[in-house]
Design a protein around this motif. Structure first.
Motif: not given
Length: 270
Positions: A199-218
């Motif tokens: 992600x933009x803060x290069x000390x971190x990452x993230x996880x998603x079901x859908x990035x363009x539609x902003x659907x998170x993972x469980x």
């Protein structure tokens, strides 16, 4: 007949007289069909106003992108080893500049892909360099073009000795990462596409079901991703776009990011 390329995602479909009626990858809820509707181009047209861009990411690792940005805008990564070169992820265009650059770097022994959004022109690259394509069986339904060059695997494969591609799930059931032990000057590197998103803060990452539609993972899936990569030693994380790199402390960044993600899902505030 041209090989049709989806303008939205950049994935290449079979050669037919007319373009496909739709792009199944974009119609899935993890992507999106543009408001103006499905649009197609083809390889010759794409090459007329775009070109590949080649950059050295670090010794033994070369980035291959397309400029101006097209589709999702990702860049591929060419990992060079004594046992052979592996192309990680792909781009929609293979032009003469890319052919020469890959030839000069030793060609391709294999192509591996993190997930369907980055399939792009993988079969065109495979044919040009006589290379097999390794894809997870879990994502077989998303393969847009059949080919005898495609070899399916279940959970893990070594495309060349010393490199490991592991299925970790999440973004897609077959979503994969590539572990390069010799990366980052021997401290190890993990190549993730956006299976694990830098992600933009290069000390971190993230996880998603859908990035363009902003659907998170469980929470369970995110915890499982962190657990599955726990056996790999790596200090650097290469995401799917130029500059999306965790330069150091990468393993810790993934684990603390997974913990933060799960805390937010459960309503825990800082």
């Amino acid at each position: 007949m041209p090989a049709w390329v989806c303008v939205r995602c950049g994935v290449q479909y079979p050669d037919t007289a007319a373009p496909p009626a739709s792009c199944p990858i974009c119609e899935d809820e993890r992507e999106a069909v543009p408001a103006e509707g499905q649009r197609w181009t083809h390889t010759a047209e794409l090459g007329s106003d775009h070109r590949t861009e080649i950059r050295t990411e670090e010794p033994g690792l070369t980035g291959i992108g397309v400029t101006p940005a097209f589709g999702i805008g990702q860049r591929a990564l060419l990992v060079r080893t004594a046992a052979g070169n592996v192309l990680w992820d792909c781009v929609p265009l293979l032009d003469e500049q890319a052919r020469r650059a890959i030839d000069e770097l030793g060609g391709l022994s294999a192509i591996c892909l993190s997930h369907p959004h980055f399939y792009a022109a993988h079969l065109e690259f495979a044919a040009a360099f006589d290379a097999p394509v390794f894809l997870p069986r879990a994502d077989e339904q998303w393969i847009p073009r059949n080919s005898s060059r495609i070899e399916l695997f279940d959970d893990e494969i070594e495309p060349v000795p010393g490199l490991t591609v592991a299925r970790i799930g999440g973004h897609f059931d077959g979503a994969c990462v590539l572990h390069w032990p010799e990366g980052a000057q021997g401290r190890g590197a993990l190549l993730t596409g956006d299976t694990i998103m830098v992600v933009e803060d290069r000390g971190w990452v993230s996880f998603m079901w859908s990035f363009p539609n902003l659907i998170p993972l469980d929470a369970e899936t995110v915890t499982g991703i962190a657990r599955r990569i726990g056996r790999f030693r790596f200090d650097r994380v290469y995401g799917g776009w130029w500059g999306h790199v965790v330069l150091d402390d990468g393993a810790a960044a993934v684990h603390r990011s997974a913990a933060r993600y799960v805390e937010r899902l459960r309503g825990v505030r800082p």
